[in-house]
Design an enzyme around this catalytic site. Structure first.
Site, short mmCIF file in Angstrom:
data_model
loop_
_atom_site.label_atom_id
_atom_site.label_comp_id
_atom_site.label_asym_id
_atom_site.label_seq_id
_atom_site.Cartn_x
_atom_site.Cartn_y
_atom_site.Cartn_z
N CYS A 153 37.72 -12.79 -8.99
CA CYS A 153 38.61 -13.81 -9.56
C CYS A 153 39.81 -13.09 -10.18
CB CYS A 153 37.88 -14.65 -10.60
SG CYS A 153 36.42 -15.46 -9.94
N SER A 185 32.26 -22.75 -12.66
CA SER A 185 33.63 -22.30 -12.95
C SER A 185 34.53 -22.91 -11.89
CB SER A 185 33.69 -20.78 -12.88
OG SER A 185 33.00 -20.22 -13.97
N GLU A 217 27.79 -5.78 -21.77
CA GLU A 217 27.99 -6.45 -23.06
C GLU A 217 27.07 -7.64 -23.20
OE1 GLU A 217 32.74 -5.99 -22.34
OE2 GLU A 217 31.92 -7.88 -23.04
N CYS A 273 35.00 -12.02 -20.70
CA CYS A 273 33.94 -11.14 -20.23
C CYS A 273 34.47 -9.83 -19.66
CB CYS A 273 33.07 -11.86 -19.21
SG CYS A 273 33.98 -12.68 -17.90
N CYS A 321 40.10 -12.36 -14.18
CA CYS A 321 38.92 -11.94 -14.93
C CYS A 321 38.80 -10.42 -15.03
CB CYS A 321 37.69 -12.52 -14.25
SG CYS A 321 36.14 -11.95 -14.97
N CYS A 362 25.20 -14.74 -25.11
CA CYS A 362 25.78 -14.68 -23.77
C CYS A 362 25.37 -13.35 -23.13
CB CYS A 362 27.30 -14.78 -23.89
SG CYS A 362 28.16 -14.57 -22.36
N CYS A 405 31.69 -7.12 -10.98
CA CYS A 405 31.45 -8.38 -10.25
C CYS A 405 32.18 -8.30 -8.93
CB CYS A 405 31.98 -9.57 -11.06
SG CYS A 405 31.65 -11.15 -10.26
N1 SAH Z 1 30.47 -15.24 -12.94
C1 SAH Z 1 30.13 -16.44 -13.58
C2 SAH Z 1 29.70 -16.25 -15.02
C3 SAH Z 1 30.46 -15.24 -15.81
S1 SAH Z 1 32.15 -15.59 -16.15
C4 SAH Z 1 31.25 -17.43 -13.49
O1 SAH Z 1 32.34 -17.06 -13.07
O2 SAH Z 1 31.01 -18.59 -13.81
C5 SAH Z 1 31.97 -16.78 -17.47
C6 SAH Z 1 33.19 -17.67 -17.63
O3 SAH Z 1 34.28 -16.96 -18.23
C7 SAH Z 1 33.71 -18.23 -16.32
O4 SAH Z 1 33.98 -19.59 -16.42
C8 SAH Z 1 34.96 -17.43 -16.14
O5 SAH Z 1 35.82 -18.04 -15.26
C9 SAH Z 1 35.45 -17.30 -17.55
N2 SAH Z 1 36.49 -16.29 -17.75
C10 SAH Z 1 36.67 -15.13 -17.09
N3 SAH Z 1 37.77 -14.48 -17.54
C11 SAH Z 1 38.29 -15.26 -18.52
C12 SAH Z 1 39.43 -15.15 -19.36
N4 SAH Z 1 40.22 -14.11 -19.31
N5 SAH Z 1 39.66 -16.15 -20.25
C13 SAH Z 1 38.84 -17.22 -20.34
N6 SAH Z 1 37.75 -17.37 -19.57
C14 SAH Z 1 37.48 -16.41 -18.66
FE1 SF4 Z 2 32.92 -12.62 -11.50
FE2 SF4 Z 2 32.77 -14.83 -13.01
FE3 SF4 Z 2 34.64 -12.95 -13.47
FE4 SF4 Z 2 34.81 -14.47 -11.28
S1 SF4 Z 2 34.93 -15.17 -13.41
S2 SF4 Z 2 35.10 -12.24 -11.36
S3 SF4 Z 2 32.68 -14.72 -10.75
S4 SF4 Z 2 32.45 -12.70 -13.69
#
Ligand code: SAH
Ligand code: SF4
Length: 372
Positions: free
Chosen positions: A128, A236, A96, A355, A131, A117, A124
């Site tokens: 996390c 993050s 995406e 994401c 996510c 973005c 990944c």
């Molecule tokens: N992997 C990298 C960049 C991609 S994630 C990272 O983790 O920083 C981009 C941002 O979206 C990160 O801050 C992540 O924690 C956040 N994110 C992921 N899932 C989310 C959700 N369900 N609601 C809000 N933010 C989220």
């Molecule tokens: Fe990966 Fe970023 Fe999602 Fe964590 S928040 S699983 S590092 S994409």
């Protein structure tokens, strides 16, 4: 898993690497500049459109390089502020790319500020807990060409909306590396891609308008601090103590706060710029006033900006965003402590902005159709 396409994408080549390959095949090196003009300024879709190149050169290019490493599948729009492009790669993987429009007072849609973005991996590996991108682990890294081509797709989309006179300009204001994947886990490809996007023969997009977000891979943050490309960095954080962070971010076991914080400080001091700490607010996980106080102390100490993001619900996951009052109380602790803080009113919630969600849904739908 590695994916080796039949041909490398031309969007992964720099002016130098392209020039060298042209020279090795008996073509004058200045052709490289003509080719990059066609790719980045005219954004052509076929080798045949490169009309100032000889037929023989076009045939060589077609035999050597992939011109379209991503294929446009669909756009999903939300309340006129977010467009999501779903793109398909050579191995049918989906990624995406998101266009976020921030309307400016008194100006029309065409003049709104646009933030793009981009994704850096399929899936990944960081796992996390909150996510959508990491739910099925890492499928593979994107190549530099696949990363760059996401921006070409965006430019084409925007070219179609804006008058032809502007078509050769890049039509977005900011680029955030915050889509699917952990960018520092695909370090070489993302650095190469951003270098190409930044180059005058590429998209000529300013490095200071690019923000890379990472879950905190400490050695790579230190490496990034020494790169010539002056990117902005976002971390993050999502937890202000190891205990809380570890619960939701397994990466914290490998790189706990005692290692992460000094690396952020080093980056910020070397580059002389403010780092952003991202903090998703998840109900009963990290939204206590005690966490707010500890986050305030960390941000203060690092002279960092804090971006509070109310959690976007993900289908199948138990987490929720706190109430608005609770979000505001949390933000107040930071604000009153003299920390620069924004509480994001998220854009695109309605179209699964977090994401990875659009991709997961499409994959599930595909699997369902295949099973029928
Ligand atoms: N992997 C990298 C960049 C991609 S994630 C990272 O983790 O920083 C981009 C941002 O979206 C990160 O801050 C992540 O924690 C956040 N994110 C992921 N899932 C989310 C959700 N369900 N609601 C809000 N933010 C989220
Ligand atoms: Fe990966 Fe970023 Fe999602 Fe964590 S928040 S699983 S590092 S994409």
């Amino acid at each position: 898993m590695r994916y080796l396409p039949a041909k490398p994408s031309i969007y992964g080549e720099t002016l130098d690497s392209l020039g060298a390959q042209l020279a090795a095949h008996g073509h004058p090196a200045f052709r490289a500049r003509q080719i990059t003009e066609w790719l980045y300024k005219k954004r052509v879709r076929s080798w045949e459109d490169m009309t100032n190149l000889s037929r023989a050169l076009r045939a060589w290019l077609a035999a050597t390089f992939e011109l379209e490493p991503t294929k446009f599948v669909l756009t999903k729009q939300s309340e006129d502020v977010t467009d999501k492009l779903l793109l398909e790669l050579g191995d049918q993987s989906l990624i995406e790319t998101v266009i976020i429009r921030a309307p400016q007072l008194g100006v029309g849609q065409e003049n709104s500020r646009k933030t793009i973005c981009i994704s850096t991996q399929v899936g990944c590996a960081m796992g996390c807990k909150f996510c959508a991108s990491g739910l099925d682990g890492l499928k593979r890294n994107l190549s530099a060409g696949e990363i760059v081509h996401q921006l070409i797709q965006v430019c084409r989309q925007e070219d179609a909306r804006t008058p032809r006179a502007h078509a050769e300009l890049v039509s977005f204001d900011n680029l955030v590396v915050m889509g699917m994947g952990e960018p520092l886990h695909n370090y070489d490809a993302i650095l190469r891609a951003l270098t190409i996007l930044n180059a005058d023969w590429g998209l000529g997009f300013g490095a200071r308008r690019i923000t890379l977000s990472t879950s905190g891979l400490v050695p790579k943050i230190r490496q990034l601090a020494d790169e010539p490309l002056g990117l902005r960095l976002a971390i993050s954080l999502h937890g202000a103590t190891d205990e809380v962070r570890e619960q939701i971010m397994p990466v914290n076991k490998k790189y706990p706060l005692a290692e992460l914080i000094p690396a952020i400080r080093e980056f910020s001091e070397k580059r002389g710029r403010m780092v952003t700490l991202e903090f998703i607010l998840i109900e009963d996980i990290n939204d206590s006033l005690d966490q707010a106080g500890k986050l305030r102390d960390i941000a203060h100490d690092l002279h960092a900006h804090v971006n509070l993001i109310p959690y976007n619900t993900v289908e199948g996951l138990p987490w929720k965003r706190p109430s608005l009052t609770r979000q505001e109380k949390f933000a107040q602790v930071l604000d009153r402590g003299g920390v620069s803080v924004t509480l994001r009113r998220e854009k695109g919630h309605a179209i699964d902005a977090a994401c990875g969600q659009l991709r997961l849904k499409t994959e599930k739908a595909r699997a369902a159709t295949a099973a029928n």
